[in-house]
Design an enzyme around this catalytic site. Structure first.
Site, PDB file in Angstrom:
ATOM      1  CB  THR A 164      10.457   1.877  -8.013  1.00  0.00           C
ATOM      2  OG1 THR A 164      11.218   2.101  -9.152  1.00  0.00           O
ATOM      3  CG2 THR A 164      11.045   2.577  -6.806  1.00  0.00           C
ATOM      4  CE  LYS A 165       9.952   2.409 -13.733  1.00  0.00           C
ATOM      5  NZ  LYS A 165       8.996   3.244 -13.288  1.00  0.00           N
ATOM      6  NE  ARG A 215      22.614   1.212 -11.626  1.00  0.00           N
ATOM      7  CZ  ARG A 215      23.732   0.502 -12.130  1.00  0.00           C
ATOM      8  NH1 ARG A 215      23.515  -0.449 -12.970  1.00  0.00           N
ATOM      9  NH2 ARG A 215      25.066   0.680 -11.230  1.00  0.00           N
ATOM     10  CG  HIS A 237      -0.439   0.501   2.308  1.00  0.00           C
ATOM     11  ND1 HIS A 237       0.605  -0.145   3.057  1.00  0.00           N
ATOM     12  CD2 HIS A 237      -0.475   1.703   2.946  1.00  0.00           C
ATOM     13  CE1 HIS A 237       0.775   0.605   4.468  1.00  0.00           C
ATOM     14  NE2 HIS A 237       0.355   1.764   4.255  1.00  0.00           N
TER      15      HIS A 237
END
Length: 188
Positions: free
Chosen positions: A121-122, A136, A72
């Site tokens: 984050t990805k 990365r 969340h």
């Protein structure tokens, strides 16, 4: 002997207070967390307790100390009076390094390594190593394991008897010496 007694006391106290990792996972599972087989969660990890039913963790996953897995994002609360909720998925055969944060909505594929201190984050595809803030791509997991395997030899590879709580001071000195000589040592 004194050290073992202290560790035992700490373990009992954690269990009594409901702070040991196994108790935490049991409670999160009761709230809907999905966890596969052979899951290891070391000290200080936080799995989003209020939204754990949005988190799925596969088989053979290890969370090093102080890893956070979120589902969340409350940054919208003051503006929208709603919290964003997203599903977070961890695949099979995944290692997440110390102090890493897996952000809401991220999917980590299979055979993934996340370097210590990373903020993911990805999504991370299968067979990848990611690190950094934001995380990365560094290498494929297969390439990394092949490089590390090539560095292993009979001098710098040690078995379980060399664990710090089992090893003599001479054994620990040997590991330290071999790590210095070869640039690294490996412990089963």
């Amino acid at each position: 002997m004194k050290k073992q007694f202290i560790l035992w006391c700490q373990s009992v106290l954690k269990r009594l207070l409901g702070l040991d990792e196994q108790h935490v996972i049991k409670k999160l599972k009761e709230k809907g967390l999905t966890v596969g087989d052979n899951f290891i969660m070391q000290q200080g990890c936080i799995i989003d307790g209020s939204h754990c039913f949005h988190i799925t963790i596969g088989n053979d996953v290890c969370l090093a100390p102080n890893v956070h897995i979120l589902a969340h994002d409350a940054s919208t609360w003051w503006f929208l009076e709603h919290t964003r909720i997203m599903n977070t998925t961890i695949g099979n055969r995944v290692f997440i390094g110390t102090g890493s944060i897996i952000m809401p909505g991220v999917t980590l594929g299979n055979d993934v390594i996340i370097g210590a201190g990373s903020v993911v984050t990805k999504d991370v595809p299968d067979n990848c190593i990611y690190a950094g803030n934001p995380a990365r791509f560094l290498s494929s997991t297969n390439e990394y394991i092949t490089r590390e395997k090539a560095k292993m030899n009979s001098e710098n590879t040690f078995d379980e008897k060399f664990y710090i709580d089992r090893a003599s001071s001479a054994d620990l000195a040997l590991i330290k010496k071999m790590a210095a000589k070869h640039g690294t040592a490996y412990l089963r």
